[in-house]
Write a protein that holds these residues in place. Structure first.
Motif, PDB file in Angstrom:
ATOM      1  N   ALA A  72      -3.039  12.104   1.575  1.00  0.00           N
ATOM      2  CA  ALA A  72      -3.278  10.675   1.356  1.00  0.00           C
ATOM      3  C   ALA A  72      -2.051   9.848   1.696  1.00  0.00           C
ATOM      4  O   ALA A  72      -2.166   8.753   2.263  1.00  0.00           O
ATOM      5  CB  ALA A  72      -3.694  10.436  -0.094  1.00  0.00           C
ATOM      6  N   LEU A  73      -0.868  10.356   1.387  1.00  0.00           N
ATOM      7  CA  LEU A  73       0.355   9.601   1.668  1.00  0.00           C
ATOM      8  C   LEU A  73       0.538   9.412   3.167  1.00  0.00           C
ATOM      9  O   LEU A  73       0.874   8.316   3.623  1.00  0.00           O
ATOM     10  CB  LEU A  73       1.562  10.312   1.064  1.00  0.00           C
ATOM     11  N   ASP A 101      -8.100  -3.383   1.036  1.00  0.00           N
ATOM     12  CA  ASP A 101      -8.790  -2.107   0.837  1.00  0.00           C
ATOM     13  C   ASP A 101     -10.294  -2.220   1.040  1.00  0.00           C
ATOM     14  O   ASP A 101     -11.017  -1.237   0.875  1.00  0.00           O
ATOM     15  CB  ASP A 101      -8.514  -1.581  -0.581  1.00  0.00           C
ATOM     16  N   PRO A 136       0.812  -1.222   0.000  1.00  0.00           N
ATOM     17  CA  PRO A 136       0.000   0.000   0.000  1.00  0.00           C
ATOM     18  C   PRO A 136       0.844   1.270   0.000  1.00  0.00           C
ATOM     19  O   PRO A 136       0.484   2.264  -0.640  1.00  0.00           O
ATOM     20  CB  PRO A 136      -0.814  -0.130   1.299  1.00  0.00           C
ATOM     21  N   VAL A 137       1.972   1.257   0.722  1.00  0.00           N
ATOM     22  CA  VAL A 137       2.830   2.442   0.773  1.00  0.00           C
ATOM     23  C   VAL A 137       3.535   2.644  -0.564  1.00  0.00           C
ATOM     24  O   VAL A 137       3.664   3.777  -1.044  1.00  0.00           O
ATOM     25  CB  VAL A 137       3.841   2.329   1.934  1.00  0.00           C
ATOM     26  N   ALA A 182       7.927   9.959   1.912  1.00  0.00           N
ATOM     27  CA  ALA A 182       7.302   8.904   2.716  1.00  0.00           C
ATOM     28  C   ALA A 182       8.202   8.493   3.869  1.00  0.00           C
ATOM     29  O   ALA A 182       7.739   8.264   4.995  1.00  0.00           O
ATOM     30  CB  ALA A 182       6.980   7.692   1.833  1.00  0.00           C
ATOM     31  N   ALA A 240       1.636   7.057  -6.517  1.00  0.00           N
ATOM     32  CA  ALA A 240       0.524   7.986  -6.762  1.00  0.00           C
ATOM     33  C   ALA A 240       0.927   9.421  -6.419  1.00  0.00           C
ATOM     34  O   ALA A 240       0.559  10.369  -7.116  1.00  0.00           O
ATOM     35  CB  ALA A 240      -0.694   7.569  -5.946  1.00  0.00           C
ATOM     36  N   THR A 241       1.690   9.590  -5.342  1.00  0.00           N
ATOM     37  CA  THR A 241       2.147  10.922  -4.947  1.00  0.00           C
ATOM     38  C   THR A 241       3.097  11.492  -5.987  1.00  0.00           C
ATOM     39  O   THR A 241       3.025  12.684  -6.333  1.00  0.00           O
ATOM     40  CB  THR A 241       2.848  10.854  -3.569  1.00  0.00           C
ATOM     41  N   SER A 265      -1.780   9.360   5.454  1.00  0.00           N
ATOM     42  CA  SER A 265      -2.792   8.425   5.933  1.00  0.00           C
ATOM     43  C   SER A 265      -2.372   6.980   5.674  1.00  0.00           C
ATOM     44  O   SER A 265      -2.485   6.120   6.561  1.00  0.00           O
ATOM     45  CB  SER A 265      -4.130   8.717   5.246  1.00  0.00           C
ATOM     46  N   VAL A 266      -1.872   6.708   4.486  1.00  0.00           N
ATOM     47  CA  VAL A 266      -1.454   5.341   4.140  1.00  0.00           C
ATOM     48  C   VAL A 266      -0.263   4.925   4.990  1.00  0.00           C
ATOM     49  O   VAL A 266      -0.211   3.794   5.501  1.00  0.00           O
ATOM     50  CB  VAL A 266      -1.124   5.240   2.638  1.00  0.00           C
ATOM     51  N   ASP A 300       2.407   1.832  -3.471  1.00  0.00           N
ATOM     52  CA  ASP A 300       1.398   2.376  -4.379  1.00  0.00           C
ATOM     53  C   ASP A 300       1.144   3.849  -4.093  1.00  0.00           C
ATOM     54  O   ASP A 300       0.982   4.657  -5.020  1.00  0.00           O
ATOM     55  CB  ASP A 300       0.094   1.587  -4.248  1.00  0.00           C
ATOM     56  N   ALA A 301       1.107   4.202  -2.787  1.00  0.00           N
ATOM     57  CA  ALA A 301       0.868   5.598  -2.415  1.00  0.00           C
ATOM     58  C   ALA A 301       2.038   6.489  -2.835  1.00  0.00           C
ATOM     59  O   ALA A 301       1.833   7.647  -3.236  1.00  0.00           O
ATOM     60  CB  ALA A 301       0.634   5.708  -0.906  1.00  0.00           C
TER      61      ALA A 301
END
Length: 882
Positions: free
Chosen positions: A372-373, A507, A238-239, A261, A245-246, A375-376, A241-242
């Protein structure tokens, strides 16, 4: 085995003169305990011995040489026969620098490669590798100084200066653990045709695992997330992917997003340190002794027995900054692993934050919105904690209670915990509620100021230093009561039979998840309240604050405290509640000693009083235990303005009001259970002579207003009457303004202003009376009950049941109180009150027979919206008028 003198002379002859000199200088400071005591029995005769130690260090070499010499083992300082190595020892990790140099790990492939190559061409030759673990100051006892504990053995590879201090302070507690030797020839034969370089890497990994296992067994597990968890978080899918995305969203490189991150993980992660925890425990021992007269834990044995095999999440109430220190300290003293505590990032102050972090604190921001980053990353960090079985602690109230009541839970951390468990349900989760009770608070004055409208002072180092003046005061006793633990699995089973299917998708947000989290939050708050501790200050607050001038004659106060204690003993709230053993006279004396009350001498009898700011602060401790007297207060409230009522009416009205009291005080019963408690309370009052039962128990009557029993009932009732006044303010404001007029926020604001003005006019000493959160909670309960709802325009509409509640309020609230509220409440066209309620046996003349009373009660239950009888107004002046 070599002769002792031969081994000693052989070792010293081969070591440099400066090495021998350093060993002699160090000898008085070091006392070695070998494990096993005779390690020579582990060796195979004939094969050369090569020692491997976990970390490179001069002191470790001196200790190893001495331990081998005293045990009659071959010296690590002699050349290893058959190889080019000048010493029979090597380390898995080496360090650079001298005093404060940073650590740097270097692979041990080079010495291992030399050993492997030395065996090539001679299949009969062997080398036995002996892993040796060295621990200086493994676990200083509690009589040792905290400075010694600070430099005790831990998982960090420290620099030479810290190691030297450790030797000087803790050298007499040195353990040298010899493991069974490993035959390099045997391992090499089993490896087959593997290349020497790859074989050396494999052996190094095996040795590292071995050393970690031994170290964990000797000094406990490695809980330093900066080494063991940061990489795990960053490498989680998940991290990753985040991060991607960032990078795409912010149009930055992947490396920059990764560093971002990493910075977030470092901001969040704890850096747990055994020495720091033990050092702080020494410091806190003196701190608590200066601050408190004693710290008691109740029902801890039950909590300890329930914990094995579970991921334990401690969920205490939050009343002071001392909460997490007290709980961690007491757990550490009891020999339980200190939990990792979720702390607001506002506490990450210079100088303080690093200490808290090393004590197990991990920091979180107040809001995750718009990031969002973050939070993940935070969710993944929490999931890693739970997956590894690390005990956790957090406060579901979200902040410290300023009123003494439990706050409405904020379920964010609970939701993250449940989802982390669903993702990897390897170890069942157990939530452990903890009630923390004080007799005086360090933050008391600031709480009162904030409730009066002053802004909350932001945490800062300067503010902390200014706050040190509180250390000059004494704060009495503290109680930590462990409530009934709550297992997560049964709640999930009740919510969905196939909840385990949700674990396949990390998820997934199943529709039942929100319901489980809400139920869990309520159960935690209920179980915290069930474990309440009633101390002398709570009893004094319940009695004195119920009088208009916060003063009582000493005899009245003694009788009231005795009554409250008898009520709590005969009708205990739960089996986890604890009650002070002090008798009423001792309670009063203790209240005087603590400075909460003042004695006024008088020829007709002394008067005890609490005044001004003290009365405001004392309301906090009344609110701590308000839930314990809720049933008694309700029954007493019914007789504040009525001489007589039917038992059925007390129960009927109680059922109507109960959902709102339950939501505010987190009471444990359903409606029928509450009625059963009311029945038991009524019977208690009858036994004590506070109420008289007529008509085969159907009708209840209290004595006249000047009677002692009536006075005691009035004191009990007034502990809860302000809650009913708040309810009346809310529904009166809504009815007065009419439907489709106010939004929820406008109603909340109108209620707060009304309560503030009413408090000013009546000199109320309870700042929580106009607490917005309480009005917000009541409005929410009205909406959940579908008595109030929001129309399409966002305005509030309501059911006719709300007007019935306004009419029923006259049974409880005095006419002048109702009229004052209606006059002050903004909106509407005047002070007109709703029509009178249906006639009941609540308001009856004194000369009516019990049979007639019962007949009238039965008839009244079927007659709606009629007026009170004229007899009720003329015969009993204490019954409220229209």
């Amino acid at each position: 085995m070599l002769n002792m003198s031969t081994a000693e002379s052989s070792a010293r002859s081969r070591a440099p003169w400066w090495f021998n000199l350093a060993g002699q200088l160090l000898e008085p400071w070091v006392r070695i305990r070998r494990d096993p005591a005779e390690p020579a029995t582990l060796l195979q005769p004939g094969a050369p011995v090569c020692y491997v130690i976990e970390r490179d260090g001069f002191s470790d070499a001196l200790i190893l040489e001495r331990a081998c010499r005293e045990a009659g083992l071959p010296s690590p300082m002699q050349p290893l026969s058959g190889t080019r190595r000048k010493r029979s020892v090597f380390a898995l990790a080496r360090r650079d620098g001298w005093l404060f140099g940073r650590n740097r790990k270097r692979t041990p492939n080079e010495p291992l490669g030399q050993l492997v190559r030395s065996l090539e061409g001679d299949p009969e030759r062997d080398i036995q590798i002996v892993p040796v673990s060295i621990y200086v100051g493994r676990a200083p006892n509690r009589e040792s100084g905290w400075f010694s504990v600070l430099f005790s053995e831990n998982w960090v590879m420290v620099g030479r200066f810290r190691r030297m201090l450790a030797m000087l302070l803790n050298g007499r507690d040195t353990v040298v653990h010899f493991s069974a030797p490993v035959s390099l020839r045997t391992v090499l034969n089993e490896a087959g045709d593997i290349r020497p370089e790859r074989f050396a890497r494999k052996i190094a990994r095996v040795l590292r695992t071995h050393f970690r296992r031994i170290r964990a067994a000797v000094i406990g597990p490695d809980l330093s997330h900066r080494r063991t968890m940061v990489d795990a978080v960053l490498n989680a899918e998940p991290v990753r992917d985040a991060i991607a995305a960032t990078a795409a969203k912010e149009n930055i490189s992947h490396a920059k997003a990764w560093r971002k991150a990493q910075g977030l993980v470092m901001e969040i992660a704890a850096d747990y340190s055994h020495p720091v925890v033990r050092s702080v425990s020494f410091l806190l021992s003196n701190f608590w002794n200066k601050l408190y007269d004693g710290i008691a834990m109740h029902h801890f044995d039950k909590a300890r027995a329930a914990a094995p095999g579970h991921e334990v999440v401690y969920v205490p109430c939050h009343r002071s900054h001392a909460d997490y220190l007290l709980l961690s300290y007491q757990l550490h003293q009891a020999g339980v692993v200190v939990p990792h505590i979720a702390a607001g990032v506002n506490l990450n102050l210079p100088g303080i934050g690093p200490i808290l972090r090393r004590g197990g604190a991990f920091f979180l921001r107040r809001s995750f919105k718009g990031n969002a980053l973050y939070s993940v990353v935070f969710n993944e960090y929490l999931a890693q904690l739970i997956d590894r079985g690390v005990p956790i602690e957090y406060f579901i109230e979200g902040g410290r209670s300023r009123t003494g009541r439990l706050l409405a839970p904020r379920a964010g951390m609970l939701a993250m915990t449940v989802r982390a468990f669903l993702r990897a349900p390897r170890r069942p989760v157990l939530f452990q509620p903890v009630y923390i009770g004080y007799e005086k608070l360090m933050e008391g004055k600031s709480y009162a100021g904030e409730l009066s409208g002053k802004p909350k002072e932001k945490e800062s180092l300067i503010g902390l230093l200014r706050g040190l003046k509180v250390l000059r005061q004494r704060y009495g006793h503290v109680a930590l009561n462990f409530g009934e633990p709550i297992e997560l699995n049964p709640l999930l089973d009740a919510a969905s039979a196939d909840w385990r299917a949700a674990t396949t998708d990390p998820d997934a947000k199943p529709e039942w998840l929100g319901r489980v989290v809400d139920d869990l939050a309520d159960k935690i708050q209920i179980n915290i309240n069930r474990a309440a501790d009633v101390n002398p200050i709570n009893l004094i607050a319940l009695a004195l604050l119920a009088t208009p001038k916060h003063a009582m004659a000493e005899n009245d106060l003694l009788a009231q405290i005795e009554l409250m204690k008898a009520l709590l003993e005969e009708l205990p709230y739960s089996d986890r509640m604890t009650l002070t053993p002090m008798d009423p006279a001792s309670v009063i004396a203790y209240g005087e000693q603590m400075g909460w009350i003042r004695r006024v001498r008088h020829p007709l009898g002394d008067v005890l009083v609490t005044e001004g700011e003290q009365a405001v602060l004392l309301s906090y401790f009344r609110n701590n235990v308000l839930h314990l007297t809720a049933t008694a207060a309700w029954v007493a409230c019914c007789f504040l303005n009525n001489r007589r009522m039917s038992r059925a009416s007390v129960l009927r009205l109680g059922k109507i009001i109960y959902p709102f009291i339950q939501g505010e005080l987190f009471l444990p019963w359903d409606a029928d259970g509450f009625c059963a408690q009311l029945q038991a309370t009524i019977d208690f009052f009858v036994r004590r002579g506070l109420l008289e039962s007529n008509g085969e128990g159907r009708l209840l009557e209290r004595g006249p207003g000047q009677d002692d029993a009536a006075y005691q009932l009035k004191v009990i009732a007034r502990s809860l009457i302000q809650a009913f006044e708040r309810y009346y303010i809310t529904i009166a404001a809504l009815v007065k303004n009419g439907p489709h007029t106010l939004t929820a926020a406008e109603l909340e604001n109108a209620c707060t202003l009304t309560a503030q003005r009413l408090a000013l006019l009546n000199e109320l000493s309870a700042p929580e009376f106009f607490d917005k959160a309480l009005f917000r909670g009541f409005i929410q309960k009205l909406r959940e009950s579908r008595i109030v709802w929001t129309d399409e325009a966002g305005k509030l509409d309501y059911d006719t049941a709300l007007e019935v509640m306004v009419r029923d309020a006259r049974v409880i609230l005095a006419r002048e109180v109702r009229h004052s509220i209606l006059k002050i409440t903004p909106g509407g066209d005047g002070e007109k009150e709703a029509p009178a309620p249906a006639p009941e046996a609540d308001h009856l003349p004194a000369d009516v027979s019990s049979e007639a009373l019962h007949e009238r009660h039965v008839r009244a239950e079927h007659e709606a919206h009629a007026h009170h009888t004229a007899a009720a107004e003329s015969k009993d002046s204490e019954t409220p008028g229209p």
